[in-house]
Design a protein around this motif. Structure first.
Motif, short mmCIF file in Angstrom:
data_model
loop_
_atom_site.label_atom_id
_atom_site.label_comp_id
_atom_site.label_asym_id
_atom_site.label_seq_id
_atom_site.Cartn_x
_atom_site.Cartn_y
_atom_site.Cartn_z
N GLU A 187 -37.98 -37.55 44.52
CA GLU A 187 -39.13 -36.53 44.13
C GLU A 187 -38.16 -35.18 44.55
N PRO A 188 -38.23 -34.08 43.86
CA PRO A 188 -37.46 -32.90 44.11
C PRO A 188 -37.69 -32.48 45.32
N PHE A 189 -38.75 -32.62 45.94
CA PHE A 189 -38.96 -31.99 47.34
C PHE A 189 -38.36 -32.71 48.50
N LEU A 190 -37.71 -34.01 48.26
CA LEU A 190 -37.12 -34.78 49.26
C LEU A 190 -35.68 -34.29 49.41
N CYS A 191 -34.99 -33.76 48.17
CA CYS A 191 -33.57 -33.52 48.06
C CYS A 191 -33.23 -32.17 47.89
N ASP A 192 -34.33 -31.24 47.65
CA ASP A 192 -33.92 -29.89 47.34
C ASP A 192 -34.93 -29.00 48.25
N PRO A 193 -34.22 -28.47 49.46
CA PRO A 193 -32.90 -28.63 49.75
C PRO A 193 -32.79 -29.97 50.40
N LEU A 194 -31.46 -30.30 50.19
CA LEU A 194 -30.94 -31.66 50.86
C LEU A 194 -31.50 -31.79 52.53
#
Length: 277
Positions: A187-194
């Motif tokens: 999911e984007p919130f896990l890796c953005d930001p890393l």
């Protein structure tokens, strides 16, 4: 020796040894000493661990008891009460319903590392893999991190209960709980930001799960991400398989027990720090 990307600190020779052992001051965001695992011969690492620590000669569960309905632990100035579900252990593949020594050791290691200045968690984004009962994530939040605790969908109810029960009042950081299956698209919130840190305890338990775990670790990690994994020494073949595969993507270092919390040491547990090559 200083790495090209500044990830490795100074190299030392082990006193009294005929062969040079690569010890570095700091790996990624971890500022303590680590012993770099030989990526060409991961079997050296497992032979060394089983030879020196002799895990099979010590009793398991020095700090955890799977038959109990809860685990109590003093940490970060408060008494934590972690609910367990021993009855769930009868379900094949379900081990995250109870605490294991590696989770307790990792949680207290982080507390000790923050106190000694080798780890800074205040304001850092942390993703925990295989959070289970949530002890490590709760301690990380109490130490100031913005933590995302993850596990499989059927493990989340107990995990949420423990987060809500232990993170009350004045907490330096924050914690949210979400599902994550290793190997799936993030999911984007896990890796953005890393994340700044990725944490895990007892996540290296079967050869079948290693590649999915590594795929998720690679997806979560950038050049500034530091992984900290703790695990119990049960199967040398599985650990060797993980180290061999992980060494293709990561520099792997083992944290000496002298840098752990002095009251939470176990010859059955190992702590590794990993950063991307």
């Amino acid at each position: 020796m200083v790495g090209d990307e500044g990830k490795l600190g100074e190299r030392e020779e082990e006193d009294g040894g005929e062969e040079e052992e690569q010890i570095v001051e700091g790996l990624g965001l971890y500022k303590g000493k680590v012993r770099i695992v030989n990526s060409e011969e991961p079997s050296e690492e497992t032979m060394l661990l089983w030879g020196i620590q002799q895990p099979i000669l010590s009793k398991p569960n020095a700090f955890a008891k799977q038959s109990s309905l809860q685990l109590r632990l003093d940490s970060c100035g408060r008494s934590l009460s972690i609910l367990q579900s021993p009855s769930s252990l009868g379900t094949p593949g379900v081990t995250g319903s109870v605490m294991w020594d590696s989770g307790v050791v990792l949680g207290k290691f982080l507390e000790h590392a923050v106190e000694s200045g080798t780890v800074l968690l205040q304001g850092k984004k942390v993703v925990e893999l295989g959070s289970g009962c949530g002890l490590v994530g709760c301690i990380s939040a109490l130490l100031g991190a913005q933590v995302i605790l993850t596990d499989l969908p059927d493990r989340l109810r107990l995990l949420k209960k423990n987060v809500e029960a232990n993170l009350y009042g004045d907490v330096k950081g924050s914690a949210t709980v979400t599902e994550l299956t290793w190997g799936d698209e993030l999911e984007p919130f896990l890796c953005d930001p890393l994340p700044d840190y990725v944490l895990g305890s007892d996540v290296i338990y079967s050869e079948g799960a290693v590649m999915d775990l590594l795929e998720t670790l690679v997806d979560l990690c950038g050049s500034e991400t530091t992984i900290v994994l703790a695990g119990e020494l049960r199967n040398d073949a599985i650990l060797e398989y993980f180290l061999e595969a992980a060494s293709k993507e990561f520099i792997v270092g083992r944290v000496d027990q002298k840098q752990w919390h002095p009251d939470y040491l176990s010859p059955r547990v190992v702590i590794y720090v990993l950063v991307k090559k």
